[in-house]
Design a protein around this motif. Sequence first.
Motif, PDB file in Angstrom:
ATOM      1  N   LEU A  72       3.347  57.001  40.497  1.00 19.82           N
ATOM      2  CA  LEU A  72       2.144  57.406  40.877  1.00 19.82           C
ATOM      3  C   LEU A  72       2.254  59.009  40.814  1.00 19.82           C
ATOM      4  CD1 LEU A  72       1.792  55.527  44.386  1.00 19.82           C
ATOM      5  CD2 LEU A  72       1.136  54.645  42.173  1.00 19.82           C
ATOM      6  N   VAL A  73       1.315  59.275  39.914  1.00 17.12           N
ATOM      7  CA  VAL A  73       0.939  60.603  39.540  1.00 17.12           C
ATOM      8  C   VAL A  73      -0.172  61.086  40.075  1.00 17.12           C
ATOM      9  CG1 VAL A  73       1.308  62.476  37.495  1.00 17.12           C
ATOM     10  CG2 VAL A  73       2.674  60.419  37.667  1.00 17.12           C
ATOM     11  N   GLU A  74      -0.247  62.171  41.096  1.00 21.60           N
ATOM     12  CA  GLU A  74      -1.278  62.837  41.206  1.00 21.60           C
ATOM     13  C   GLU A  74      -1.836  63.950  40.392  1.00 21.60           C
ATOM     14  OE1 GLU A  74       0.599  61.719  45.204  1.00 21.60           O
ATOM     15  OE2 GLU A  74       1.151  62.478  43.517  1.00 21.60           O
TER      16      GLU A  74
ATOM     17  N   SER B 194       1.611  53.548  37.024  1.00 17.66           N
ATOM     18  CA  SER B 194       2.169  52.894  36.006  1.00 17.66           C
ATOM     19  C   SER B 194       3.446  52.029  36.867  1.00 17.66           C
ATOM     20  CB  SER B 194       2.846  53.832  35.048  1.00 17.66           C
ATOM     21  OG  SER B 194       3.649  54.477  35.703  1.00 17.66           O
ATOM     22  N   GLY B 195       3.764  50.846  35.913  1.00 21.02           N
ATOM     23  CA  GLY B 195       4.879  50.024  36.524  1.00 21.02           C
ATOM     24  C   GLY B 195       4.749  49.073  37.454  1.00 21.02           C
TER      25      GLY B 195
ATOM     26  N   TYR C  68      -2.835  45.939  44.387  1.00 23.03           N
ATOM     27  CA  TYR C  68      -2.514  46.842  45.316  1.00 23.03           C
ATOM     28  C   TYR C  68      -3.534  47.445  46.169  1.00 23.03           C
ATOM     29  CZ  TYR C  68       2.495  46.713  43.933  1.00 23.03           C
ATOM     30  OH  TYR C  68       3.784  46.261  43.700  1.00 23.03           O
ATOM     31  N   ASN C  69      -3.379  47.505  47.383  1.00 26.20           N
ATOM     32  CA  ASN C  69      -4.305  48.593  48.135  1.00 26.20           C
ATOM     33  C   ASN C  69      -3.797  49.894  47.896  1.00 26.20           C
ATOM     34  OD1 ASN C  69      -5.850  46.362  49.981  1.00 26.20           O
ATOM     35  ND2 ASN C  69      -3.410  46.044  50.499  1.00 26.20           N
TER      36      ASN C  69
ATOM     37  N   TYR D 277       5.048  52.558  47.661  1.00 19.43           N
ATOM     38  CA  TYR D 277       5.102  53.588  46.749  1.00 19.43           C
ATOM     39  C   TYR D 277       4.399  54.655  47.168  1.00 19.43           C
ATOM     40  CZ  TYR D 277       7.030  49.425  44.489  1.00 19.43           C
ATOM     41  OH  TYR D 277       7.798  48.356  43.896  1.00 19.43           O
ATOM     42  N   TRP D 278       4.857  55.963  46.843  1.00 20.06           N
ATOM     43  CA  TRP D 278       4.174  57.201  46.979  1.00 20.06           C
ATOM     44  C   TRP D 278       4.316  58.135  45.688  1.00 20.06           C
ATOM     45  CZ3 TRP D 278       2.009  58.663  51.618  1.00 20.06           C
ATOM     46  CH2 TRP D 278       2.207  57.659  52.550  1.00 20.06           C
TER      47      TRP D 278
END
Length: 120
Positions: A3-5, A24-25, A31-32, A109-110
């Motif tokens: 996850l890319v912010e 991605s992935g 997903y929420n 995931y974060w």
Amino acid sequence: VQLVESGGGLVQAGGSLRLSCAASGLTFSNYNMGWFRHTPGKEREFVARISWSDSSTSYADSVKGRFTISRDNAKVTVYLQMNSLKPEDTDVYYCAARSRYTVGVRYDYWGQGTQVTVSS
């Protein structure tokens, strides 16, 4: 899973920013997605979330009416539109993903976070 912010930065009080979180992935539509904010030494704070199923949303009282979360499953991206920003919104903002199959409220995931700074 990544996850890319992006989209953080420096803005004056009353201004706006739009954060993006590209995933991605994972099967994004399952997903929420949530946005949180956190600074070391402070407790992590829930900001907003959007469901996997009907894109229903919920917000922290502190941002209700000013922030809007949305998602684009085709672009595997979740957004946080932030308007009427206040100095107290200054923080590191993180996006997070929780599978529709995950029991409970923990996120799976974060992202790495993006800094938002609001000057007075």
